[in-house]
Design a protein around this motif. Structure first.
Motif, PDB file in Angstrom:
ATOM      1  N   ILE A   9       0.987  -1.137  -0.037  1.00  0.00           N
ATOM      2  CA  ILE A   9      -0.004  -0.152   0.152  1.00  0.00           C
ATOM      3  C   ILE A   9       0.784   1.241   0.133  1.00  0.00           C
ATOM      4  O   ILE A   9       1.896   1.350   1.017  1.00  0.00           O
ATOM      5  N   GLY A  10       0.499   2.134  -0.839  1.00  0.00           N
ATOM      6  CA  GLY A  10       1.597   3.411  -0.940  1.00  0.00           C
ATOM      7  C   GLY A  10       1.052   4.283  -2.098  1.00  0.00           C
ATOM      8  O   GLY A  10       0.543   3.801  -2.944  1.00  0.00           O
ATOM      9  N   ALA A  18       9.601  -1.194  -7.375  1.00  0.00           N
ATOM     10  CA  ALA A  18      10.687  -1.965  -6.763  1.00  0.00           C
ATOM     11  C   ALA A  18      10.497  -3.112  -6.017  1.00  0.00           C
ATOM     12  O   ALA A  18      11.008  -3.959  -5.863  1.00  0.00           O
ATOM     13  N   LEU A  19       9.694  -2.863  -5.068  1.00  0.00           N
ATOM     14  CA  LEU A  19       9.046  -3.917  -3.964  1.00  0.00           C
ATOM     15  C   LEU A  19       8.523  -5.131  -4.911  1.00  0.00           C
ATOM     16  O   LEU A  19       8.707  -6.268  -4.581  1.00  0.00           O
ATOM     17  N   THR A  20       7.751  -4.708  -5.736  1.00  0.00           N
ATOM     18  CA  THR A  20       7.049  -5.855  -6.744  1.00  0.00           C
ATOM     19  C   THR A  20       8.079  -6.396  -7.134  1.00  0.00           C
ATOM     20  O   THR A  20       7.929  -8.048  -7.376  1.00  0.00           O
ATOM     21  N   ARG A  21       9.078  -6.089  -7.815  1.00  0.00           N
ATOM     22  CA  ARG A  21      10.038  -6.676  -8.678  1.00  0.00           C
ATOM     23  C   ARG A  21      10.865  -7.532  -7.540  1.00  0.00           C
ATOM     24  O   ARG A  21      11.468  -8.649  -7.818  1.00  0.00           O
ATOM     25  N   ALA A  22      11.160  -7.074  -6.228  1.00  0.00           N
ATOM     26  CA  ALA A  22      11.906  -7.778  -5.368  1.00  0.00           C
ATOM     27  C   ALA A  22      11.334  -8.695  -4.981  1.00  0.00           C
ATOM     28  O   ALA A  22      12.160  -9.998  -4.559  1.00  0.00           O
ATOM     29  N   LEU A  23      10.013  -8.835  -5.025  1.00  0.00           N
ATOM     30  CA  LEU A  23       9.306  -9.939  -4.365  1.00  0.00           C
ATOM     31  C   LEU A  23       8.732 -10.929  -5.503  1.00  0.00           C
ATOM     32  O   LEU A  23       7.789 -11.521  -5.391  1.00  0.00           O
ATOM     33  N   VAL A  30      -1.131  -4.727  -5.146  1.00  0.00           N
ATOM     34  CA  VAL A  30      -0.782  -3.260  -4.950  1.00  0.00           C
ATOM     35  C   VAL A  30      -1.854  -2.569  -4.925  1.00  0.00           C
ATOM     36  O   VAL A  30      -3.066  -2.705  -5.633  1.00  0.00           O
ATOM     37  N   ILE A  31      -1.934  -1.598  -3.801  1.00  0.00           N
ATOM     38  CA  ILE A  31      -3.047  -0.580  -3.793  1.00  0.00           C
ATOM     39  C   ILE A  31      -2.165   0.847  -3.822  1.00  0.00           C
ATOM     40  O   ILE A  31      -1.494   0.833  -2.773  1.00  0.00           O
ATOM     41  N   LEU A  48       0.436 -10.694   4.555  1.00  0.00           N
ATOM     42  CA  LEU A  48       1.466  -9.374   5.199  1.00  0.00           C
ATOM     43  C   LEU A  48       1.237  -8.155   4.249  1.00  0.00           C
ATOM     44  O   LEU A  48       0.782  -8.277   3.176  1.00  0.00           O
ATOM     45  N   ILE A  49       1.090  -6.964   5.300  1.00  0.00           N
ATOM     46  CA  ILE A  49       0.929  -5.751   4.687  1.00  0.00           C
ATOM     47  C   ILE A  49       2.116  -4.851   4.981  1.00  0.00           C
ATOM     48  O   ILE A  49       2.590  -4.962   5.780  1.00  0.00           O
TER      49      ILE A  49
END
Length: 214
Positions: A9-10, A18-23, A30-31, A48-49
């Protein structure tokens, strides 16, 4: 969204990307507007949030925690440039960011479900759900109370008792970490006890229903 999903969320599109690619390899939702979060959280319970935007993290986390559904029990991580940053109210820990994909994934993995409920359900099948499941629910209540005490800067009372009950019910990580907290204390022990407790609370709250709404 299934119960195994990680919810980001952000408002920062580059951070979310970047977080999506890292995970990559994990199920990520994603929101990009927090106003949309309540509707998403009504559909399912994530594992997890993760909150990306520092100015809003405390307000967002507290809004999630104040909800009536099981999403209020889920672990919440706040992104910050250093792991030594203060943890925003309502969040459980800091996710150092930016960081390497391997570092991000490793930090996230530590907060994902441990499948302790599978062991509790096995006990319920052996000794009867009417005997075991109320004990599991009471453990959740004790853990929630203990975490609230830690949030207030107080000692987590009955840590040794929590360790014993958790071990009896198959929550091995909770048992080990709370025993260490009761015997040694210290900030590191508190952090680990918080991590295992929050994961257990989330698993118990989720229970056997993995796809219900909050």
């Amino acid at each position: 969204m299934t119960s195994s999903a990680i919810l980001l969320i952000g408002d920062d599109a580059s951070a979310l990307d970047a977080l999506t690619r890292a995970l990559m390899g994990r199920q990520v939702m994603v929101i990009n507007e927090f106003a949309c979060a309540p509707a998403m959280l009504e559909q399912a319970v994530p594992s997890l949030i993760i909150l990306t935007d520092a100015p809003q993290q405390a307000a967002w986390a507290q809004a999630i925690r104040s909800g009536a559904g099981r999403c209020a029990a889920m672990p919440i991580l706040a992104c910050a440039a250093t792991g030594h940053a203060a943890v925003p109210a309502g969040c459980d820990a800091i996710l150092p960011f930016p960081a390497s994909p391997a570092s991000i994934d490793s930090h996230v993995a530590a907060w994902l479900p441990q499948d302790d409920m599978a062991r509790a359900r096995a006990l319920a099948e052996r000794f009867g759900a009417a005997q075991i499941m109320p004990m599991v629910d009471r453990l959740r209540g004790e853990l929630e109370t203990a975490l609230a005490s830690l949030d207030r800067g107080e000692d987590a009372g009955h840590a040794h008792r929590i360790a014993g009950v958790a071990g009896t019910l198959g929550f091995a990580a909770v048992s080990e970490s709370w025993l260490i907290l009761s015997e040694q204390g210290g900030k590191d022990a508190q952090k680990e006890a918080r991590r295992t407790a929050r994961i257990a609370i989330a698993e118990i709250s989720r229970g056997t229903e993995t796809n219900d709404a909050c």
